[in-house]
Design a protein around this motif. Structure first.
Motif, mmCIF file in Angstrom:
data_model
loop_
_atom_site.group_PDB
_atom_site.id
_atom_site.type_symbol
_atom_site.label_atom_id
_atom_site.label_comp_id
_atom_site.label_asym_id
_atom_site.label_seq_id
_atom_site.Cartn_x
_atom_site.Cartn_y
_atom_site.Cartn_z
ATOM 1 N N TYR A 1 -50.015 -9.409 35.961
ATOM 2 C CA TYR A 1 -48.757 -8.831 35.489
ATOM 3 C C TYR A 1 -48.447 -7.212 35.818
ATOM 4 C CZ TYR A 1 -49.964 -12.860 32.524
ATOM 5 O OH TYR A 1 -50.170 -13.878 31.874
ATOM 6 N N TYR B 1 -45.629 -4.249 34.571
ATOM 7 C CA TYR B 1 -44.843 -3.733 33.674
ATOM 8 C C TYR B 1 -44.450 -2.373 34.002
ATOM 9 C CZ TYR B 1 -46.567 -7.787 30.694
ATOM 10 O OH TYR B 1 -47.034 -8.959 30.241
ATOM 11 N N PRO C 1 -43.197 -1.242 26.899
ATOM 12 C CA PRO C 1 -43.110 -1.545 28.374
ATOM 13 C C PRO C 1 -42.344 -2.816 28.577
ATOM 14 C CG PRO C 1 -45.441 -1.677 27.365
ATOM 15 C CD PRO C 1 -44.584 -1.118 26.444
ATOM 16 N N PHE D 1 -41.278 -6.099 31.231
ATOM 17 C CA PHE D 1 -41.691 -6.848 32.140
ATOM 18 C C PHE D 1 -41.166 -6.870 33.644
ATOM 19 C CE2 PHE D 1 -43.672 -10.515 34.074
ATOM 20 C CZ PHE D 1 -42.570 -11.354 34.780
ATOM 21 N N TYR E 1 -44.871 -11.389 37.319
ATOM 22 C CA TYR E 1 -46.351 -11.968 37.038
ATOM 23 C C TYR E 1 -46.706 -13.024 37.992
ATOM 24 C CZ TYR E 1 -47.890 -16.541 34.772
ATOM 25 O OH TYR E 1 -48.429 -17.748 34.575
ATOM 26 N N GLN F 1 -49.353 -15.981 39.519
ATOM 27 C CA GLN F 1 -50.520 -16.873 39.002
ATOM 28 C C GLN F 1 -51.143 -17.179 40.394
ATOM 29 O OE1 GLN F 1 -52.966 -17.899 36.846
ATOM 30 N NE2 GLN F 1 -51.166 -18.598 35.547
ATOM 31 N N LEU G 1 -47.611 -0.243 34.649
ATOM 32 C CA LEU G 1 -48.774 -0.611 34.124
ATOM 33 C C LEU G 1 -49.037 -2.069 34.846
ATOM 34 C CD1 LEU G 1 -47.863 -0.092 30.364
ATOM 35 C CD2 LEU G 1 -49.617 0.946 31.541
ATOM 36 N N PRO H 1 -55.256 -17.266 31.649
ATOM 37 C CA PRO H 1 -54.615 -17.853 30.362
ATOM 38 C C PRO H 1 -55.437 -19.058 30.001
ATOM 39 C CG PRO H 1 -53.557 -17.288 32.560
ATOM 40 C CD PRO H 1 -54.585 -16.993 32.834
ATOM 41 N N PRO H 2 -55.207 -19.093 28.663
ATOM 42 C CA PRO H 2 -54.344 -18.573 27.626
ATOM 43 C C PRO H 2 -54.896 -17.195 26.941
ATOM 44 C CG PRO H 2 -55.635 -20.397 26.552
ATOM 45 C CD PRO H 2 -56.068 -20.499 27.929
ATOM 46 N N ASP H 3 -56.015 -16.692 27.479
ATOM 47 C CA ASP H 3 -56.507 -15.648 26.807
ATOM 48 C C ASP H 3 -55.632 -14.290 26.905
ATOM 49 O OD1 ASP H 3 -59.977 -16.663 27.386
ATOM 50 O OD2 ASP H 3 -58.671 -17.134 25.692
ATOM 51 N N THR H 4 -55.886 -13.187 26.196
ATOM 52 C CA THR H 4 -54.991 -11.996 25.965
ATOM 53 C C THR H 4 -54.959 -11.334 27.354
ATOM 54 O OG1 THR H 4 -54.848 -10.120 24.755
ATOM 55 C CG2 THR H 4 -56.901 -10.474 25.266
ATOM 56 N N GLN H 5 -54.115 -10.509 27.504
ATOM 57 C CA GLN H 5 -53.824 -9.517 28.622
ATOM 58 C C GLN H 5 -54.624 -8.471 28.537
ATOM 59 O OE1 GLN H 5 -49.931 -9.233 29.989
ATOM 60 N NE2 GLN H 5 -49.286 -11.161 29.309
ATOM 61 N N PHE I 1 -55.144 -4.412 30.056
ATOM 62 C CA PHE I 1 -54.130 -3.654 30.608
ATOM 63 C C PHE I 1 -54.920 -2.622 31.558
ATOM 64 C CE2 PHE I 1 -49.874 -4.512 29.250
ATOM 65 C CZ PHE I 1 -50.043 -5.279 28.257
ATOM 66 N N GLY I 2 -54.528 -2.112 32.543
ATOM 67 C CA GLY I 2 -54.921 -0.873 33.065
ATOM 68 C C GLY I 2 -54.270 0.217 32.680
ATOM 69 N N PRO I 3 -54.915 1.538 33.185
ATOM 70 C CA PRO I 3 -54.397 2.832 32.671
ATOM 71 C C PRO I 3 -53.013 3.253 33.082
ATOM 72 C CG PRO I 3 -56.182 3.002 34.462
ATOM 73 C CD PRO I 3 -55.874 1.533 34.333
#
Lengths: 112, 112
Positions: free
Chosen positions: B33, B35, B43, B45, B48, B50, B91, B97-101, B103-105
């Protein structure tokens, strides 16, 4: 498309106080995310929850799917908890892998 | 294990120039993803992926923005003819999926 409302926008509290941050959303979801962002720092995922309650250390997150509402609680708050807390939900109904829609964030300051 | 990495961490460019921002997701994560976070805001969107394909690019603000993920791993966000309004932190996040996202710095882009 989902919309997220978060409150309060700003919160200043004394060390040790019990903190509650609220989040409401408009469209049914598969899971809700609570995120933490320190000033100048990256975003860290705190919780992803789809029902009930989750606890991690002094942090507790609850969600009421029927009311489309979630709360993040911090017990025995500490100055290191000072950060921006952000609620996020999938952009579309269901949406397990969809991009997220974010609340504006709650800027929390815990004073010693 | 390694988290999501983004390069560069900071990019300063002049109005009208072309920029590329890179994201290295967590190994094995199929979803990626992008953002954008403006100062003081949550943030927003952008797009995205897949695998190699863009599953949802509805957040790209206009045709100056383009993103690719040719091998289903690293992604590049490309901005043509940059404008001052493009200044923000970009970002990247990845998930299985379906686990959490995760994030990078972020990459802080400043357009002068």
């Amino acid at each position: 498309k989902n919309e997220v409302e978060q409150s309060p926008q700003n919160l200043t509290a004394q060390e040790g106080e019990f903190i509650t941050i609220n989040c409401s959303y408009s469209v049914g979801i598969s899971a809700l995310h609570w995120l933490q962002q320190h000033p100048g720092g990256g975003i860290v995922s705190l919780f992803m929850l789809s029902s009930g309650k989750k606890k991690h250390g002094r942090l507790i997150a609850t969600i009421n799917i029927q009311e489309k509402h979630s709360s993040l609680h911090i017990t025995a708050s500490h100055p290191r908890d000072s950060a921006v807390y952000i609620c996020a939900v999938p952009m579309y109904s269901g949406g397990g892998a969809d991009g997220l829609t974010f609340g504006k964030g709650t800027h929390l300051i815990i004073q010693p | 294990g390694a988290g999501v990495s983004q390069t560069p961490s900071n990019k300063v460019t002049e109005k009208g120039k072309y920029v590329e921002l890179r994201c290295d997701p967590i190994s094995g994560h199929t979803a990626l993803y992008w953002y954008r976070q403006s100062l003081g805001q949550g943030p927003e969107f952008l797009i995205y992926f897949q695998g190699t394909g863009a599953a949802d690019d509805s957040g790209l603000p206009n045709d100056r923005f383009f993103a690719v993920r040719p091998e289903g791993s690293v992604s590049t966000l490309k901005i043509q003819r940059t404008e001052r309004g493009d200044s923000a932190v970009y970002l990247c996040a990845s998930s299985l999926p379906p686990d959490t996202q995760y994030f990078g710095p972020g990459t802080r882009l400043t357009v002068l």
